[in-house]
Write an enzyme that holds these catalytic residues in place. Structure first.
Site, PDB file in Angstrom:
ATOM      1  N   HIS A 129      53.951  48.514  45.978  1.00 18.60           N
ATOM      2  CA  HIS A 129      53.101  47.573  44.915  1.00 18.60           C
ATOM      3  C   HIS A 129      52.302  46.364  45.481  1.00 18.60           C
ATOM      4  O   HIS A 129      52.783  46.165  46.830  1.00 18.60           O
ATOM      5  CB  HIS A 129      54.215  47.220  43.863  1.00 18.60           C
ATOM      6  CG  HIS A 129      55.215  46.278  44.328  1.00 18.60           C
ATOM      7  ND1 HIS A 129      56.479  46.579  45.038  1.00 18.60           N
ATOM      8  CD2 HIS A 129      55.284  44.809  44.588  1.00 18.60           C
ATOM      9  CE1 HIS A 129      57.209  45.491  45.134  1.00 18.60           C
ATOM     10  NE2 HIS A 129      56.398  44.546  45.029  1.00 18.60           N
ATOM     11  N   ARG A 177      51.081  36.368  40.956  1.00 17.33           N
ATOM     12  CA  ARG A 177      51.371  35.628  39.961  1.00 17.33           C
ATOM     13  C   ARG A 177      50.814  35.278  38.826  1.00 17.33           C
ATOM     14  O   ARG A 177      49.638  35.110  38.854  1.00 17.33           O
ATOM     15  CB  ARG A 177      51.684  34.242  40.715  1.00 17.33           C
ATOM     16  CG  ARG A 177      52.884  34.121  41.698  1.00 17.33           C
ATOM     17  CD  ARG A 177      53.007  32.969  42.430  1.00 17.33           C
ATOM     18  NE  ARG A 177      54.174  33.178  43.497  1.00 17.33           N
ATOM     19  CZ  ARG A 177      54.080  33.401  44.797  1.00 17.33           C
ATOM     20  NH1 ARG A 177      52.573  34.076  45.188  1.00 17.33           N
ATOM     21  NH2 ARG A 177      54.908  33.759  45.601  1.00 17.33           N
ATOM     22  N   GLU A 188      52.851  44.447  40.339  1.00 19.01           N
ATOM     23  CA  GLU A 188      53.815  43.777  39.999  1.00 19.01           C
ATOM     24  C   GLU A 188      53.288  42.449  39.695  1.00 19.01           C
ATOM     25  O   GLU A 188      52.572  41.723  40.192  1.00 19.01           O
ATOM     26  CB  GLU A 188      54.802  43.290  41.106  1.00 19.01           C
ATOM     27  CG  GLU A 188      55.905  42.331  40.847  1.00 19.01           C
ATOM     28  CD  GLU A 188      56.643  41.827  42.248  1.00 19.01           C
ATOM     29  OE1 GLU A 188      57.185  40.775  41.867  1.00 19.01           O
ATOM     30  OE2 GLU A 188      56.619  42.775  43.210  1.00 19.01           O
ATOM     31  N   ASN A 210      57.028  32.697  36.819  1.00 14.89           N
ATOM     32  CA  ASN A 210      57.604  31.736  37.066  1.00 14.89           C
ATOM     33  C   ASN A 210      57.788  31.169  35.729  1.00 14.89           C
ATOM     34  O   ASN A 210      56.918  30.498  34.936  1.00 14.89           O
ATOM     35  CB  ASN A 210      56.991  30.760  37.930  1.00 14.89           C
ATOM     36  CG  ASN A 210      56.940  31.529  39.462  1.00 14.89           C
ATOM     37  OD1 ASN A 210      57.932  32.176  39.956  1.00 14.89           O
ATOM     38  ND2 ASN A 210      55.734  31.631  39.934  1.00 14.89           N
ATOM     39  N   HIS A 263      41.229  40.784  46.245  1.00 18.37           N
ATOM     40  CA  HIS A 263      41.081  41.630  44.743  1.00 18.37           C
ATOM     41  C   HIS A 263      42.068  42.861  44.950  1.00 18.37           C
ATOM     42  O   HIS A 263      42.338  43.255  46.019  1.00 18.37           O
ATOM     43  CB  HIS A 263      39.655  42.065  44.569  1.00 18.37           C
ATOM     44  CG  HIS A 263      39.181  42.760  45.456  1.00 18.37           C
ATOM     45  ND1 HIS A 263      38.419  42.576  46.584  1.00 18.37           N
ATOM     46  CD2 HIS A 263      39.101  44.284  45.647  1.00 18.37           C
ATOM     47  CE1 HIS A 263      38.027  43.621  47.139  1.00 18.37           C
ATOM     48  NE2 HIS A 263      38.268  44.699  46.792  1.00 18.37           N
ATOM     49  N   GLU A 292      38.214  44.871  41.459  1.00 17.65           N
ATOM     50  CA  GLU A 292      36.985  46.007  41.677  1.00 17.65           C
ATOM     51  C   GLU A 292      36.981  46.917  40.795  1.00 17.65           C
ATOM     52  O   GLU A 292      38.146  47.363  40.569  1.00 17.65           O
ATOM     53  CB  GLU A 292      36.848  46.035  43.108  1.00 17.65           C
ATOM     54  CG  GLU A 292      35.840  46.812  43.516  1.00 17.65           C
ATOM     55  CD  GLU A 292      35.919  47.228  45.218  1.00 17.65           C
ATOM     56  OE1 GLU A 292      34.816  47.417  45.578  1.00 17.65           O
ATOM     57  OE2 GLU A 292      36.674  46.948  45.956  1.00 17.65           O
TER      58      GLU A 292
END
Length: 179
Positions: free
Chosen positions: A26, A30, A93, A97, A120, A166
């Site tokens: 993965h 964030r 993933e 936070n 990207h 992309e």
């Protein structure tokens, strides 16, 4: 002799046997607002949420998304599904936070502004024109449309946090980089 790797300075000629079975599982981004990002990746790209993991003591959550093959059924048991998720390829993933969604000053660096770093992620699509029509209907934010710039047949859009995505049709890229 079958293809093994392109040769360039720095590329190891041999694959260490100790790396047999290594898989890129993965990549992590964030996100400020998980609901907005989960909507975007599940609705616009058809990704499925495989697993959500919460870490209250550190105040963050992880969301693992991927495309499932036709008829593919992840395990029902949460522990088995966690192990299964970490054995897949092409997983995204999203890390949230806690509280970032309420912080108007919080912005994540997209990697394309200075200083550049991360660039990207990429989705390969079966038919670029159909994908662009779908993305247009979803009012995505384009960085570059396929007909723009020097690199034709490649699009870039932004996700809700400004990360670049992309969009390519592999069959159209056969001549890319050919001299």
């Amino acid at each position: 002799m079958s293809f093994n790797t392109e040769q360039q300075p720095g590329v190891s000629a041999q694959v260490a046997p100790e790396t047999h079975g290594f898989t890129l599982n993965h990549t992590m981004l964030r996100v400020k607002d998980p609901q907005r990002s989960l909507d975007f990746y599940s609705r616009v790209f058809g990704m499925r949420l495989l697993r959500k993991l919460d870490f209250p003591e550190m105040r963050f959550s992880l969301y693992f998304l991927a495309h499932l093959a036709e008829g593919e059924q992840p395990p029902e048991d949460a522990g088995e599904r966690t192990a299964w998720t970490f054995s897949q390829r092409g997983v995204l993933e999203l890390t949230h936070n806690w509280g970032s969604e309420d912080d108007p000053e919080r912005r994540y660096h997209d990697g394309n502004a200075e200083p550049q770093g991360f660039g990207h992620i990429c989705f390969a699509v079966p038919e670029l024109d159909a994908a662009i029509a779908w993305l247009d209907s979803q009012a995505v934010d384009y960085v570059k449309r396929p007909e723009q710039g020097k690199m034709r047949d490649v699009a870039f859009i932004r996700d809700p946090d400004g990360y670049w995505i992309e969009i390519i049709e592999p069959a159209r890229l056969k001549a890319m980089g050919a001299d």
